[in-house]
Design an enzyme around this catalytic site. Structure first.
Site, PDB file in Angstrom:
ATOM      1  N   GLU A 227       6.868   4.838  -7.096  1.00 35.20           N
ATOM      2  CA  GLU A 227       5.643   4.225  -6.555  1.00 35.20           C
ATOM      3  C   GLU A 227       5.198   3.211  -7.585  1.00 35.20           C
ATOM      4  O   GLU A 227       4.742   3.564  -8.672  1.00 35.20           O
ATOM      5  CB  GLU A 227       4.572   5.297  -6.304  1.00 35.20           C
ATOM      6  N   CYS A 261      -2.716   0.653  -8.281  1.00 33.84           N
ATOM      7  CA  CYS A 261      -1.657  -0.068  -7.570  1.00 33.84           C
ATOM      8  C   CYS A 261      -2.058  -0.377  -6.139  1.00 33.84           C
ATOM      9  O   CYS A 261      -1.688  -1.402  -5.589  1.00 33.84           O
ATOM     10  CB  CYS A 261      -0.372   0.761  -7.576  1.00 33.84           C
TER      11      CYS A 261
END
Length: 465
Positions: A227, A261
């Site tokens: 990720e 993120c």
């Protein structure tokens, strides 16, 4: 040495000597021994550990939240919410893991067939600093429920959080060695990945770090879940509820000082409503309180490290030099610690740093689109593909546009967020694999086919009960 620094003051909180090779070997041996027994425990025993982990997290919430705030700088209320989210995720998998991992019978002529899920073994988690508890528990809860062991290599600037999450799992009653923190520096990670006692690796972090870990794991043919970075679009069409979209945009961009993120970064707004949206976002951003993260009146604390602030400020400077309009913020705060004010850039276009690069901090970049089709095209004009938000009252076309967006998640009329019930991850250079939901718990299992032919004198179904 691995140092823990307070980003609000720059003061050193603690210092740790990295683990030696002998320390790492002992941890690996202990993890393998614990996991070889843990995998044989009934799912009820494994999920009971998760329920106890949730209890330990809530019982220690005040202390754990304080630790997060002191070590990486997020406001105390956000740190408390992070601990609660960890507990909720542990409870989710405690409730749903038996169904997620249940054998799945498959119709087969003259035989019994099923798909079964076996644990892979010991999984190494390379985790970031921005959500130091959450990033760990969203991986560890399903991994432990599935029968795996867990090794944690945390970011170097949150060593006390790394030790604390290990303590949570131990205090919940995990077998000794099943969850261990490796206090090692980045240069030592490749050797751990290559070790045959490690079955797989997961990483949450930058695209560069993900590329390095992927190459290291691929060289020894080990499963990875990555990720990585994101430059999430927040698309506002002309028929959107502008006041609501702007109010939500403030949280979507400035939560955790923009250090996520999956936070909204590029605000792509249809030209007809761009002035109204930009005015509302700028006004709300300028009203946010920057200050001591332990003060509950604070909206935005410091950035986590000095180098991160320097990188962000450079991106702002290059964008303004290229023609972006600085509406508010844009200069580091003149005070101790690594504070940066909530910043809004308008008239950002492709080719500018704030559009092309991931801006990991409290900077919102507004890009104006001629129409909805151009807005979608601009949203996809990025190497990343983690999340995307779309604001419109036209729900029929929202469903069409959502399918056209290159993202692991699309949220319509809301901000992108992770939810333990739903899979989470990205496409393109935002990584691959999924965390959370049923998909997440099945990433680190061997999805095994079990076929049993007819056996004389056997009762039907015996083998698969």
């Amino acid at each position: 040495m691995i140092a823990s620094l307070n980003p609000a003051t720059g003061a050193e909180l603690a210092r740790f000597a990295p683990h030696s090779e002998e320390d790492v070997t002992r941890a690996l041996d202990a993890a393998v021994a614990a996991q070889s027994s843990w995998r044989r425990h009934d799912i009820t025993r494994r999920t009971s550990l998760l329920r106890e982990m949730a209890r330990v997290l809530r019982a220690g919430k005040d202390a754990y939240a304080l630790l997060i705030t002191e070590e990486m700088g997020k406001p105390i209320a956000e740190a408390e919410a992070e601990i609660e989210k960890c507990a909720v995720t542990c409870e989710h998998y405690a409730e749903h893991a038996p169904a997620y991992l249940a054998d799945r019978p498959v119709a087969s002529d003259a035989a019994e067939s099923a798909v079964v899920y076996d644990p892979l073994g010991v999984v190494l988690a390379v985790m970031p600093w921005n959500f130091p508890f959450w990033q760990f528990f969203r991986f560890a809860a399903p991994a432990l429920a599935a029968g795996n062991g867990v090794l944690l290599k945390h970011a170097d600037n949150v060593p006390r959080c790394a030790l604390a999450v290990e303590q949570v799992v131990a205090a919940a009653g995990a077998p000794e060695g099943l969850c261990r923190t490796l206090m090692v520096e980045v240069a030592s990670v490749a050797a751990v990945i290559a070790d045959p006692r490690v079955a797989a690796v997961t990483l949450t972090g930058s695209t560069g770090a993900g590329s390095a870990v992927a190459a290291q794991a691929a060289a020894v043919l080990k499963k990875q879940v990555l990720e990585l970075g994101g430059s999430d679009p927040y698309i506002v069409l002309a028929d959107a509820d502008i006041p609501r979209a702007a109010a939500t945009a403030v949280k979507a961009r400035y939560l955790n000082a923009g250090q996520s993120c999956v936070s909204a970064k590029r605000f792509i707004v249809e030209a007809a409503v761009a002035d109204a949206f930009a005015d509302a976002l700028t006004c709300a951003a300028a009203a946010l309180t920057v200050g001591d993260p332990l003060d509950r009146a604070t909206d935005i604390g410091p950035m986590a490290r000095a180098d991160l602030r320097a990188t962000l400020h450079d991106q702002v400077g290059r964008s303004v030099a290229a023609g972006a309009d600085l509406r508010t913020g844009g200069e580091p705060a003149e005070r101790p610690g690594w504070f940066y004010p909530p910043t809004v850039l308008d008239h950002v276009t492709p080719g500018m740093a704030a559009f092309d690069e991931e801006t990991f901090g409290p900077v919102a970049a507004i890009t104006r689109a001629a129409d909805a089709e151009e807005a979608i095209a601009l949203a996809n004009r990025t190497e990343y593909g983690l999340g995307a938000a779309l604001w419109t009252r036209g729900l029929a076309r929202a469903r069409v546009f959502a399918r056209a967006l290159d993202a692991g998640a699309v949220f319509v009329n809301g901000m992108v967020a992770s939810d333990p019930r739903l899979p989470f991850g990205g496409v393109k250079r935002s990584g691959y694999g999924r965390e959370l939901g049923a998909c997440g718990i099945r990433e680190f299992v061997n999805t095994k086919t079990l076929w049993i032919g007819p056996t004389p004198n056997a009762s039907p179904g015996d083998a698969l009960r």
